[in-house]
Design a protein around this motif. Sequence first.
Motif, PDB file in Angstrom:
ATOM      1  N   LEU A   1      -3.152  14.385  -3.951  1.00  0.00           N
ATOM      2  CA  LEU A   1      -3.166  13.142  -3.172  1.00  0.00           C
ATOM      3  C   LEU A   1      -4.557  12.514  -3.204  1.00  0.00           C
ATOM      4  O   LEU A   1      -5.552  13.151  -2.856  1.00  0.00           O
ATOM      5  CB  LEU A   1      -2.750  13.438  -1.729  1.00  0.00           C
ATOM      6  CG  LEU A   1      -2.392  12.231  -0.857  1.00  0.00           C
ATOM      7  CD1 LEU A   1      -1.163  11.520  -1.429  1.00  0.00           C
ATOM      8  CD2 LEU A   1      -2.134  12.685   0.568  1.00  0.00           C
ATOM      9  N   LEU A   2      -4.608  11.269  -3.649  1.00  0.00           N
ATOM     10  CA  LEU A   2      -5.863  10.539  -3.692  1.00  0.00           C
ATOM     11  C   LEU A   2      -6.219  10.058  -2.282  1.00  0.00           C
ATOM     12  O   LEU A   2      -5.355   9.619  -1.537  1.00  0.00           O
ATOM     13  CB  LEU A   2      -5.741   9.340  -4.636  1.00  0.00           C
ATOM     14  CG  LEU A   2      -6.992   8.487  -4.843  1.00  0.00           C
ATOM     15  CD1 LEU A   2      -8.090   9.294  -5.508  1.00  0.00           C
ATOM     16  CD2 LEU A   2      -6.652   7.260  -5.687  1.00  0.00           C
ATOM     17  N   ARG A   3      -7.488  10.188  -1.935  1.00  0.00           N
ATOM     18  CA  ARG A   3      -7.930   9.779  -0.600  1.00  0.00           C
ATOM     19  C   ARG A   3      -8.945   8.658  -0.724  1.00  0.00           C
ATOM     20  O   ARG A   3     -10.062   8.856  -1.203  1.00  0.00           O
ATOM     21  CB  ARG A   3      -8.543  10.970   0.141  1.00  0.00           C
ATOM     22  CG  ARG A   3      -7.545  12.036   0.540  1.00  0.00           C
ATOM     23  CD  ARG A   3      -6.649  11.561   1.673  1.00  0.00           C
ATOM     24  NE  ARG A   3      -5.734  12.600   2.127  1.00  0.00           N
ATOM     25  CZ  ARG A   3      -4.874  12.451   3.126  1.00  0.00           C
ATOM     26  NH1 ARG A   3      -4.820  11.289   3.773  1.00  0.00           N
ATOM     27  NH2 ARG A   3      -4.061  13.422   3.477  1.00  0.00           N
ATOM     28  N   GLU A   4      -8.527   7.457  -0.318  1.00  0.00           N
ATOM     29  CA  GLU A   4      -9.415   6.301  -0.283  1.00  0.00           C
ATOM     30  C   GLU A   4      -9.190   5.565   1.040  1.00  0.00           C
ATOM     31  O   GLU A   4      -8.179   5.777   1.710  1.00  0.00           O
ATOM     32  CB  GLU A   4      -9.124   5.338  -1.449  1.00  0.00           C
ATOM     33  CG  GLU A   4      -9.398   5.914  -2.826  1.00  0.00           C
ATOM     34  CD  GLU A   4      -9.088   4.903  -3.925  1.00  0.00           C
ATOM     35  OE1 GLU A   4      -8.651   3.768  -3.587  1.00  0.00           O
ATOM     36  OE2 GLU A   4      -9.264   5.243  -5.105  1.00  0.00           O
ATOM     37  N   GLU A   5     -10.136   4.712   1.383  1.00  0.00           N
ATOM     38  CA  GLU A   5      -9.947   3.891   2.579  1.00  0.00           C
ATOM     39  C   GLU A   5      -8.975   2.760   2.247  1.00  0.00           C
ATOM     40  O   GLU A   5      -9.183   2.010   1.295  1.00  0.00           O
ATOM     41  CB  GLU A   5     -11.288   3.325   3.053  1.00  0.00           C
ATOM     42  CG  GLU A   5     -12.181   4.368   3.708  1.00  0.00           C
ATOM     43  CD  GLU A   5     -13.357   3.736   4.422  1.00  0.00           C
ATOM     44  OE1 GLU A   5     -13.516   2.494   4.302  1.00  0.00           O
ATOM     45  OE2 GLU A   5     -14.103   4.463   5.095  1.00  0.00           O
ATOM     46  N   VAL A   6      -7.913   2.673   3.046  1.00  0.00           N
ATOM     47  CA  VAL A   6      -6.856   1.677   2.798  1.00  0.00           C
ATOM     48  C   VAL A   6      -6.762   0.760   4.012  1.00  0.00           C
ATOM     49  O   VAL A   6      -6.603   1.229   5.146  1.00  0.00           O
ATOM     50  CB  VAL A   6      -5.499   2.374   2.549  1.00  0.00           C
ATOM     51  CG1 VAL A   6      -4.407   1.333   2.330  1.00  0.00           C
ATOM     52  CG2 VAL A   6      -5.596   3.326   1.359  1.00  0.00           C
ATOM     53  N   ASP A   7      -6.868  -0.542   3.748  1.00  0.00           N
ATOM     54  CA  ASP A   7      -6.664  -1.543   4.795  1.00  0.00           C
ATOM     55  C   ASP A   7      -5.178  -1.866   4.818  1.00  0.00           C
ATOM     56  O   ASP A   7      -4.670  -2.611   3.962  1.00  0.00           O
ATOM     57  CB  ASP A   7      -7.502  -2.794   4.494  1.00  0.00           C
ATOM     58  CG  ASP A   7      -7.462  -3.797   5.645  1.00  0.00           C
ATOM     59  OD1 ASP A   7      -6.513  -3.723   6.464  1.00  0.00           O
ATOM     60  OD2 ASP A   7      -8.363  -4.645   5.721  1.00  0.00           O
ATOM     61  N   LEU A   8      -4.463  -1.281   5.774  1.00  0.00           N
ATOM     62  CA  LEU A   8      -3.009  -1.425   5.806  1.00  0.00           C
ATOM     63  C   LEU A   8      -2.598  -2.867   6.043  1.00  0.00           C
ATOM     64  O   LEU A   8      -1.582  -3.339   5.499  1.00  0.00           O
ATOM     65  CB  LEU A   8      -2.433  -0.504   6.901  1.00  0.00           C
ATOM     66  CG  LEU A   8      -0.924  -0.303   6.898  1.00  0.00           C
ATOM     67  CD1 LEU A   8      -0.444   0.205   5.554  1.00  0.00           C
ATOM     68  CD2 LEU A   8      -0.514   0.670   8.005  1.00  0.00           C
ATOM     69  N   GLY A   9      -3.384  -3.633   6.822  1.00  0.00           N
ATOM     70  CA  GLY A   9      -3.063  -5.046   7.052  1.00  0.00           C
ATOM     71  C   GLY A   9      -3.176  -5.862   5.784  1.00  0.00           C
ATOM     72  O   GLY A   9      -2.279  -6.646   5.453  1.00  0.00           O
ATOM     73  N   ALA A  10      -4.274  -5.681   5.039  1.00  0.00           N
ATOM     74  CA  ALA A  10      -4.463  -6.437   3.800  1.00  0.00           C
ATOM     75  C   ALA A  10      -3.418  -6.063   2.765  1.00  0.00           C
ATOM     76  O   ALA A  10      -2.894  -6.932   2.040  1.00  0.00           O
ATOM     77  CB  ALA A  10      -5.870  -6.173   3.255  1.00  0.00           C
ATOM     78  N   LEU A  11      -3.087  -4.774   2.694  1.00  0.00           N
ATOM     79  CA  LEU A  11      -2.071  -4.327   1.741  1.00  0.00           C
ATOM     80  C   LEU A  11      -0.724  -4.957   2.072  1.00  0.00           C
ATOM     81  O   LEU A  11      -0.006  -5.411   1.176  1.00  0.00           O
ATOM     82  CB  LEU A  11      -1.992  -2.796   1.777  1.00  0.00           C
ATOM     83  CG  LEU A  11      -1.026  -2.094   0.828  1.00  0.00           C
ATOM     84  CD1 LEU A  11      -1.603  -0.756   0.374  1.00  0.00           C
ATOM     85  CD2 LEU A  11       0.333  -1.851   1.493  1.00  0.00           C
TER      86      LEU A  11
END
Length: 471
Positions: free
Chosen positions: A310-320
């Motif tokens: 599993l890749l771990r990055e910071e994800v902006d769920l709103g922007a996505l």
Amino acid sequence: MSRALPTSGSIRRRLTLQLVGSAAFLASLLFFIVLVFTRDVSQRTHDSILQASATSIMDSVSVRSGDVTVDIPYSALSMLGNVSDDRVFYRVAQNDRLLTGYGDLPLSDLLPQRGQPRFDTAPYKGDSIRMVTLARRISLNGQVSDVVISVAQTREGQAAQLAELTRTALQLGLGFFMIAAFLAIWAAQSSIRPLAELAEAVSRRGPKDLRPVRRPVPSEMIPLVTSLNRFIDRLRVSLSRSEDFIAEAAHRVRTPLATVRAQAEITLRRVERDENRASLREMIRAIDESSRAAGQLLDHAMVTFRTDSLLREEVDLGALSRELLNRLRPIAELKDIALHSDLPQTPALSGDPILIQNAVRNLLDNAIKYAPSESDIQVILRKEGAELRLSIIDEAGGFPSGDTDALTARFARGTNAEGTIGSGLGLTIAREVVEAHGGRLTIAPSQATGGPPAASPRREGSCVSLYFPVA
């Protein structure tokens, strides 16, 4: 249902029993050796004192005026009294003639050789006595005469001493056994520990963790670890081939299906007979179902294999979510479906952006596919404690009661999905993605969501929510 593996017993138990059994045998052997040795030393010590007493009396024998006289020294008998409180008996005889002492004291079967003591154990007056006999040849009136001296002592003190020595030997044996048993159990645990650690390290792995085992192990376990790594390597190759096959198969199925669909639509425009047009529409529908199933099978395979690492990055769920809404808005507008969003700024979550995007896209695609024309779809993002909740609310009529628990299973579809193209994998993909990130998926009626009020009265629908943990 998996069957329990056959077992031949526990190595730890077998090794412990063998070591403890060996410790018990050695402890028993030590007890008997110490017991025999201490009894022999005790007997020798007692016999030495008896011999010293008899020798002292023998030294007091002399010839005076043609007669044999005996002046028994006090120390000859007192030395026996100092050892224990047992009674002491003696007899001095010359050529079978009693000179002094106890005449009924048992006689030795054989006279000892001169200078050599003879020891006997015999009953006397209801007690057991230990007796030493010495012989000495003297010259009396020009003739050789034999003087025989016997000194005896009861054995009660010696028996008490032997009992004490036996208890000491038993305590020594028990102490040795307890220490040896403790060391045996410790040795068994230490011997099995590398195997237990290896089993624990392998069991802690996820179901898709196929890294080779690299932890140090004893030399005896190297063949086992080598065989395990070879099996893992073969399994990894097999799974990789399966992944490649699924991707290639989905690609090769979708490409000709797209070509066939295009030709079917062109043909549909040319034919005029109603029965032919109905057949072509059924063909196009079947092609769409096959194409969608192939695409979602590919997505599901990608999700399954991507969660291995599993890749771990910071994800902006709103922007996505906003990006996906912009992509899917033209498709929704074809059905006159309005997409509304409430996506405030929230903390970023740590995760795989491709998997999260795939999960949200499947949920939005399901909502658009099942929602009726001229309806609304709400996408709401909220931070609730240590979780981010992304809810997708539609007006597709909701799910029948009791039907929601099994909807996330593979290829499962609700009874309200009849007549709609689908594969039954959308919710499965979303659930597996959110669970891989430590979250959860919930399905509830849209009236229970507590979202913002709609511009027009909201029709019955469902709310699918993804909960992602955030720091």
